[in-house]
Design a protein around this motif. Structure first.
Motif, PDB file in Angstrom:
ATOM      1  N   ASP A 298      36.404  47.911  24.508  1.00 30.78           N
ATOM      2  CA  ASP A 298      35.756  48.386  25.623  1.00 30.78           C
ATOM      3  C   ASP A 298      36.386  47.960  26.756  1.00 30.78           C
ATOM      4  O   ASP A 298      36.743  48.797  27.899  1.00 30.78           O
ATOM      5  CB  ASP A 298      34.201  48.455  25.715  1.00 30.78           C
ATOM      6  N   SER A 299      36.698  46.524  26.925  1.00 25.19           N
ATOM      7  CA  SER A 299      37.188  45.914  27.956  1.00 25.19           C
ATOM      8  C   SER A 299      38.942  46.638  28.034  1.00 25.19           C
ATOM      9  O   SER A 299      39.198  46.689  29.366  1.00 25.19           O
ATOM     10  CB  SER A 299      37.358  44.646  27.843  1.00 25.19           C
ATOM     11  N   GLN A 300      39.436  46.609  27.194  1.00 23.22           N
ATOM     12  CA  GLN A 300      40.939  47.383  27.085  1.00 23.22           C
ATOM     13  C   GLN A 300      40.984  48.652  27.768  1.00 23.22           C
ATOM     14  O   GLN A 300      41.561  49.171  28.814  1.00 23.22           O
ATOM     15  CB  GLN A 300      41.334  47.418  25.786  1.00 23.22           C
TER      16      GLN A 300
ATOM     17  N   ASN B 127      44.634  42.203  28.766  1.00 24.00           N
ATOM     18  CA  ASN B 127      43.147  42.787  28.717  1.00 24.00           C
ATOM     19  C   ASN B 127      42.878  42.846  27.379  1.00 24.00           C
ATOM     20  O   ASN B 127      43.288  43.414  26.452  1.00 24.00           O
ATOM     21  CB  ASN B 127      43.149  44.064  29.669  1.00 24.00           C
ATOM     22  N   GLY B 128      41.469  42.412  27.283  1.00 24.53           N
ATOM     23  CA  GLY B 128      40.670  42.315  25.915  1.00 24.53           C
ATOM     24  C   GLY B 128      40.952  40.954  25.083  1.00 24.53           C
ATOM     25  O   GLY B 128      40.063  40.767  24.465  1.00 24.53           O
TER      26      GLY B 128
ATOM     27  N   ILE C  66      43.068  49.208  40.621  1.00 26.54           N
ATOM     28  CA  ILE C  66      42.127  48.142  40.826  1.00 26.54           C
ATOM     29  C   ILE C  66      42.316  47.278  39.490  1.00 26.54           C
ATOM     30  O   ILE C  66      42.469  47.756  38.357  1.00 26.54           O
ATOM     31  CB  ILE C  66      40.790  48.756  40.694  1.00 26.54           C
ATOM     32  N   GLY C  67      42.528  45.863  39.925  1.00 27.77           N
ATOM     33  CA  GLY C  67      42.577  45.042  38.639  1.00 27.77           C
ATOM     34  C   GLY C  67      41.365  44.728  37.934  1.00 27.77           C
ATOM     35  O   GLY C  67      40.204  44.885  38.249  1.00 27.77           O
ATOM     36  N   PHE C  68      41.605  44.493  36.490  1.00 21.30           N
ATOM     37  CA  PHE C  68      40.531  44.196  35.644  1.00 21.30           C
ATOM     38  C   PHE C  68      40.656  42.827  34.906  1.00 21.30           C
ATOM     39  O   PHE C  68      41.708  42.790  34.266  1.00 21.30           O
ATOM     40  CB  PHE C  68      40.115  45.249  34.901  1.00 21.30           C
TER      41      PHE C  68
END
Length: 308
Positions: free
Chosen positions: A107-109, A173-174, A120-122
């Motif tokens: 989900d985070s990926q 990410n992830g 926007i960064g995550f």
């Protein structure tokens, strides 16, 4: 230590989020907080001049200088997703969202890719430390692009036990939430081992073992000394019978994801898997199987069956 950013919006001021706000404030960060509970907002605002608790998401995010840092400390799943959908129209290119929930790494990926398309960064942040992290510091596992991690690093250095330890950029990410997922799976196994060991000693009534004393002696120099043992010792000092405690242990989801990942990768993880299944059993999910086992014994051996 990296220069401390002037401000962050912290969304979710539960036990963990509130203590993070306090630690950030003590570290010189201005915190614009938001929580649905008015009492929580009012209490935090009264504690620190560095903390301003807002009555809306719009107010909290609008109070930030650009580019913004927005840290979500919400339950994983629908609440986090709804909140992200709410704040997205309030954000601009160059802002960074940090998700500190125990979210599923896939989900985070997906969220990272969605935000990246908007400029926007995550950053996915696995946060460990529980209710004690406010005083002792938090272990933080980060996933994201180098540039986004650099933006978040000053906050992390305040939240961690020290600027140079207790946090890690784990990978893309992830990665942060993946490492935290495995961390919690290990936690399941360690807790189950301690619980079974103390249950064995409690059952050996003829030896009259002092479980509080045993837990205390193990804390000093033994191979199994740990923070979990410290917490166990504290519990047993207060109450060794646990007669008023319901024998039900919820599972938050990360143990399930860890076991599913083990199956997907073909990596044996019997301890973590069994610890998860024991939690299911404590929730009454083994009751039907146990009833059927009793009826099988009656059918082939004539054994008596107790009635509820």
């Amino acid at each position: 230590m990296s220069p401390t950013p002037s401000a962050v919006a912290l969304i979710g001021l539960g036990k963990m989020g509130a203590n993070m706000a306090r630690r950030l404030a003590r570290g010189g960060v201005t915190v614009h907080g938001y929580d649905t509970a008015a009492e929580t907002r009012q209490a935090l605002s009264a504690e620190y001049a560095q903390i301003t608790a807002h009555d809306s998401l719009v107010s909290a995010i609008s109070a930030l200088p650009q580019p913004r840092l927005v840290w979500l400390m919400l339950p994983a799943g629908e609440i986090s997703e709804q909140t992200l959908n709410t704040i997205l129209p309030l954000l601009s290119a160059g802002d960074v969202v940090i998700d500190g929930a125990n979210a599923y790494y896939k989900d985070s990926q997906a969220r990272a890719a969605r935000l990246r398309a908007l400029g926007i960064g995550f950053v996915d942040a696995g946060v460990s430390g529980g209710v004690w992290g406010g005083d002792n510091g938090y272990t933080i596992m980060l996933g994201g692009h180098e540039a986004d991690i650099a933006r978040v690093r000053p906050l992390v250095e305040v939240l961690a036990p020290a600027a140079d330890r207790g946090w890690l950029h784990c990978g893309p990410n992830g990665a942060g939430h993946y490492v935290k997922m495995v961390h919690n799976g290990i936690e399941y196994g360690m807790m189950q081992a301690f619980a079974e060991g103390f249950a064995l000693m409690e059952a050996k009534q003829d030896l009259n073992l002092d479980l509080a004393a045993v837990s205390e002696v193990w804390r000093h120099g033994s191979v199994i000394r740990s923070w979990l043992l410290d917490l166990t010792a504290d519990t047993l000092q207060q109450d060794t019978t646990l007669s008023d405690i319901q024998p039900k242990v919820p599972d938050s989801g990360e143990g399930r994801w860890t076991v599913l990942e083990a199956v997907e990768l073909g990596v044996p993880a019997p301890v973590i898997s069994n610890a998860l299944f024991m939690r299911f059993a404590s929730q009454g999910k083994h009751d039907y199987a146990s009833k059927l086992l009793a009826m099988m014994r009656k059918a082939f051996g004539g054994h008596a069956v107790g009635k509820a």
